[in-house]
Design an enzyme around this catalytic site. Structure first.
Site, PDB file in Angstrom:
ATOM      1  N   GLY A  55      35.953  37.492  35.497  1.00 44.93           N
ATOM      2  CA  GLY A  55      36.378  38.798  35.996  1.00 44.93           C
ATOM      3  C   GLY A  55      37.886  38.909  36.138  1.00 44.93           C
ATOM      4  O   GLY A  55      38.439  40.009  36.115  1.00 44.93           O
ATOM      5  N   SER A  56      38.563  37.791  36.285  1.00 48.86           N
ATOM      6  CA  SER A  56      40.029  37.804  36.376  1.00 48.86           C
ATOM      7  C   SER A  56      40.670  37.630  35.000  1.00 48.86           C
ATOM      8  O   SER A  56      41.872  37.852  34.854  1.00 48.86           O
ATOM      9  CB  SER A  56      40.530  36.673  37.285  1.00 48.86           C
ATOM     10  OG  SER A  56      40.062  36.849  38.596  1.00 48.86           O
ATOM     11  N   SER A  97      43.949  35.019  39.239  1.00 47.90           N
ATOM     12  CA  SER A  97      42.661  34.543  39.744  1.00 47.90           C
ATOM     13  C   SER A  97      42.399  35.261  41.055  1.00 47.90           C
ATOM     14  O   SER A  97      43.200  35.132  41.993  1.00 47.90           O
ATOM     15  CB  SER A  97      42.680  33.033  39.968  1.00 47.90           C
ATOM     16  OG  SER A  97      41.566  32.651  40.761  1.00 47.90           O
ATOM     17  N   SER A  99      40.150  34.797  43.435  1.00 53.08           N
ATOM     18  CA  SER A  99      39.999  33.874  44.573  1.00 53.08           C
ATOM     19  C   SER A  99      41.239  33.013  44.756  1.00 53.08           C
ATOM     20  O   SER A  99      41.543  32.559  45.855  1.00 53.08           O
ATOM     21  CB  SER A  99      38.791  32.959  44.351  1.00 53.08           C
ATOM     22  OG  SER A  99      39.025  32.149  43.204  1.00 53.08           O
ATOM     23  N   THR A 102      40.397  29.097  41.004  1.00 53.74           N
ATOM     24  CA  THR A 102      39.724  28.787  39.741  1.00 53.74           C
ATOM     25  C   THR A 102      40.469  27.674  39.018  1.00 53.74           C
ATOM     26  O   THR A 102      41.663  27.821  38.693  1.00 53.74           O
ATOM     27  CB  THR A 102      39.621  30.070  38.889  1.00 53.74           C
ATOM     28  OG1 THR A 102      38.808  30.985  39.626  1.00 53.74           O
ATOM     29  CG2 THR A 102      38.993  29.817  37.533  1.00 53.74           C
ATOM     30  N   ARG A 149      34.826  40.499  39.792  1.00 55.85           N
ATOM     31  CA  ARG A 149      34.644  41.459  38.697  1.00 55.85           C
ATOM     32  C   ARG A 149      34.793  42.898  39.165  1.00 55.85           C
ATOM     33  O   ARG A 149      35.070  43.788  38.370  1.00 55.85           O
ATOM     34  CB  ARG A 149      33.284  41.248  38.018  1.00 55.85           C
ATOM     35  CG  ARG A 149      32.095  41.479  38.913  1.00 55.85           C
ATOM     36  CD  ARG A 149      30.832  41.025  38.232  1.00 55.85           C
ATOM     37  NE  ARG A 149      29.633  41.238  39.028  1.00 55.85           N
ATOM     38  CZ  ARG A 149      29.249  40.485  40.049  1.00 55.85           C
ATOM     39  NH1 ARG A 149      29.984  39.456  40.417  1.00 55.85           N
ATOM     40  NH2 ARG A 149      28.123  40.754  40.701  1.00 55.85           N
ATOM     41  N   GLU A 233      26.345  39.654  34.836  1.00 60.74           N
ATOM     42  CA  GLU A 233      26.562  39.347  36.255  1.00 60.74           C
ATOM     43  C   GLU A 233      25.895  40.353  37.196  1.00 60.74           C
ATOM     44  O   GLU A 233      25.391  39.966  38.239  1.00 60.74           O
ATOM     45  CB  GLU A 233      28.064  39.255  36.549  1.00 60.74           C
ATOM     46  CG  GLU A 233      28.720  38.075  35.850  1.00 60.74           C
ATOM     47  CD  GLU A 233      30.152  37.880  36.273  1.00 60.74           C
ATOM     48  OE1 GLU A 233      30.411  37.587  37.446  1.00 60.74           O
ATOM     49  OE2 GLU A 233      31.047  38.040  35.423  1.00 60.74           O
ATOM     50  N   HIS A 249      31.735  41.661   8.214  1.00 55.59           N
ATOM     51  CA  HIS A 249      31.940  40.548   7.294  1.00 55.59           C
ATOM     52  C   HIS A 249      31.020  39.373   7.593  1.00 55.59           C
ATOM     53  O   HIS A 249      31.186  38.304   7.024  1.00 55.59           O
ATOM     54  CB  HIS A 249      33.420  40.126   7.341  1.00 55.59           C
ATOM     55  CG  HIS A 249      34.328  41.257   6.959  1.00 55.59           C
ATOM     56  ND1 HIS A 249      34.659  41.548   5.655  1.00 55.59           N
ATOM     57  CD2 HIS A 249      34.898  42.229   7.709  1.00 55.59           C
ATOM     58  CE1 HIS A 249      35.431  42.631   5.623  1.00 55.59           C
ATOM     59  NE2 HIS A 249      35.583  43.069   6.864  1.00 55.59           N
ATOM     60  N   LYS A 343      30.204  25.988  40.226  1.00 55.21           N
ATOM     61  CA  LYS A 343      31.503  25.608  40.796  1.00 55.21           C
ATOM     62  C   LYS A 343      31.320  24.537  41.866  1.00 55.21           C
ATOM     63  O   LYS A 343      32.118  23.615  41.988  1.00 55.21           O
ATOM     64  CB  LYS A 343      32.202  26.846  41.387  1.00 55.21           C
ATOM     65  CG  LYS A 343      32.729  27.816  40.311  1.00 55.21           C
ATOM     66  CD  LYS A 343      33.454  29.013  40.915  1.00 55.21           C
ATOM     67  CE  LYS A 343      33.990  29.936  39.822  1.00 55.21           C
ATOM     68  NZ  LYS A 343      34.666  31.138  40.312  1.00 55.21           N
TER      69      LYS A 343
HETATM   70  C1  F6R Z   1      32.543  36.910  39.839  1.00 55.37           C
HETATM   71  C2  F6R Z   1      33.132  36.897  38.499  1.00 55.37           C
HETATM   72  C3  F6R Z   1      33.553  35.596  37.879  1.00 55.37           C
HETATM   73  C4  F6R Z   1      34.931  35.138  38.392  1.00 55.37           C
HETATM   74  C5  F6R Z   1      35.342  33.822  37.707  1.00 55.37           C
HETATM   75  C6  F6R Z   1      36.760  33.377  38.061  1.00 55.37           C
HETATM   76  O1  F6R Z   1      32.416  38.243  40.298  1.00 55.37           O
HETATM   77  O2  F6R Z   1      33.211  37.924  37.911  1.00 55.37           O
HETATM   78  O3  F6R Z   1      33.591  35.804  36.482  1.00 55.37           O
HETATM   79  O4  F6R Z   1      35.883  36.129  38.127  1.00 55.37           O
HETATM   80  O5  F6R Z   1      34.438  32.801  38.041  1.00 55.37           O
HETATM   81  O6  F6R Z   1      36.984  33.394  39.431  1.00 55.37           O
HETATM   82  P1  F6R Z   1      38.303  34.104  39.981  1.00 55.37           P
HETATM   83  O7  F6R Z   1      38.217  35.530  39.513  1.00 55.37           O
HETATM   84  O8  F6R Z   1      38.237  33.989  41.474  1.00 55.37           O
HETATM   85  O9  F6R Z   1      39.451  33.368  39.376  1.00 55.37           O
END
Ligand code: F6R
Length: 352
Positions: A55-56, A97, A99, A102, A149, A233, A249, A343
């Protein structure tokens, strides 16, 4: 499922993903105004790199698509532990990111900092913000408390704002304003309280089928990818994406699959209202040659004049469709326990 029954909707969507999706236009406006602290000194980068996952990471894909014919230097989205070989002191790097924790993004950011690149961090906190503060790197701190996301605007729009303010690209202020107005209108049109939401109708058809999302042009590629990601998701279902003209192609031939397989696929074609005629011709021929075998085919047209509106409008439709599909499937759109578990298990293992 009765979508006009607010209490039933609340029961099936207890964390309020619908509200977050509908807030996309407001988040875009808010994200455009977020400060970068300390301010980014004037730069003339030879390349722009956006680091980020999931999502990031989609923010980097959107940046690449928007700047493809606007930026005079390459724009690259990186979804890897490794920074690319060309990254160096004249690179401008966005480490994104939500959070801030990541590991892939943190590792690539460490390498970018080590190679002397100009780095800007976009995050709500975590180790990434701590590292940026320690290094004195500019940071855009985005509001906390939503699933990454759902923070798409926060992870994407600040990069455009920072680049514009630093004089690296033109200002996208007018584009942001247009996109906000169009997204608000789409949110209203697709809402569960309108009698017949096209997103709900599409979601109803998608039950028991595999959505295959095609963008009619490489420009809309990240929108197709976002549709897939949101089906994964939010609706907890499998989906696939690809783009014209590349799919002509290879994948077009793959539509020679067994009839029973073809009948599980629902093709969704994202059309850009500014797509070149040659691409429109390709879509039309491909529908005739291949997609006739699908269980269903739908087209979603981008709206607006500017690139932001044209990219974000199909994204809004996709986000809403994935939400309807989640509720029809009886799954809570917000939690993603598989990602959390993965994770957690990785954190328990020693990194080698
Ligand atoms: C959760 C989501 C995941 C996170 C990914 C990276 O809603 O969409 O795809 O975005 O695991 O985590 P962040 O975004 O915190 O770096």
């Amino acid at each position: 499922m009765n979508f006009s029954d607010a209490s039933q909707v609340r029961r099936r969507d207890p964390s309020g993903m619908l509200d977050l999706i509908r807030r996309l236009p407001d988040m875009c406006a808010e994200a455009w105004r977020l400060p970068v602290e300390p301010p980014l000194p004037a730069v003339r980068p030879t390349n722009i790199v956006a680091l980020g996952m999931g999502g990031s990471g989609i923010g980097g894909d959107l940046l690449r698509a928007v700047l493809y014919d606007d930026a005079s230097v390459p724009v690259v989205a990186v979804k890897d532990y490794r920074a690319p070989g060309f990254l160096g002191p004249t690179s401008l790097v966005f480490a994104c990111s939500y959070s801030g924790n990541t590991e892939e993004t943190l590792a690539a950011y460490d390498q970018a900092a080590g190679r002397g690149a100009t780095c800007v961090v976009v995050t709500s906190g975590g180790d990434l913000l701590r590292a940026a503060r320690d290094r004195g790197h500019p940071a855009v701190v985005v509001p906390q408390g939503v699933p990454p996301r759902a923070a798409l605007a926060y992870l994407f729009i600040p990069m455009l704002a920072v680049l514009g303010r630093a004089g690296v690209i033109r200002s996208f202020e007018t584009d942001v304003r247009e996109a906000v107005a169009i997204l608000k209108e789409i949110a209203r049109r697709l809402s569960p309280d309108t009698a017949s939401s096209p997103a709900r109708r599409l979601a109803e058809q998608l039950q028991g089928r595999i959505p295959v999302i095609y963008s009619s042009s490489p420009f809309l590629e990240p929108a197709a990818q976002r549709w897939k990601d949101q089906f994964n998701e939010n609706a907890k279902t499998f989906a696939v994406w690809n783009t014209f003209p590349e799919l002509n192609h290879n994948e077009t031939v793959g539509w020679g699959m067994d009839e029973t397989l073809a009948r599980t696929i629902h093709a969704i074609i994202l059309r850009d209202r500014a797509e070149p005629t040659r691409l429109a011709q390709r879509v039309s021929i491909t529908k005739d040659l291949a997609f006739q075998r699908a269980a269903g085919v739908d087209e979603i047209k981008s709206e607006g004049e500017g690139k932001l509106a044209r990219l974000l409008s199909p994204i809004m439709v996709g986000d809403m469709t994935s939400w309807y599909l989640a509720l029809l499937r009886g799954v809570d759109p917000t939690p993603v326990p598989v990602i959390e578990e993965l994770k957690k298990r990785l954190a328990e293992m020693e990194a080698v």
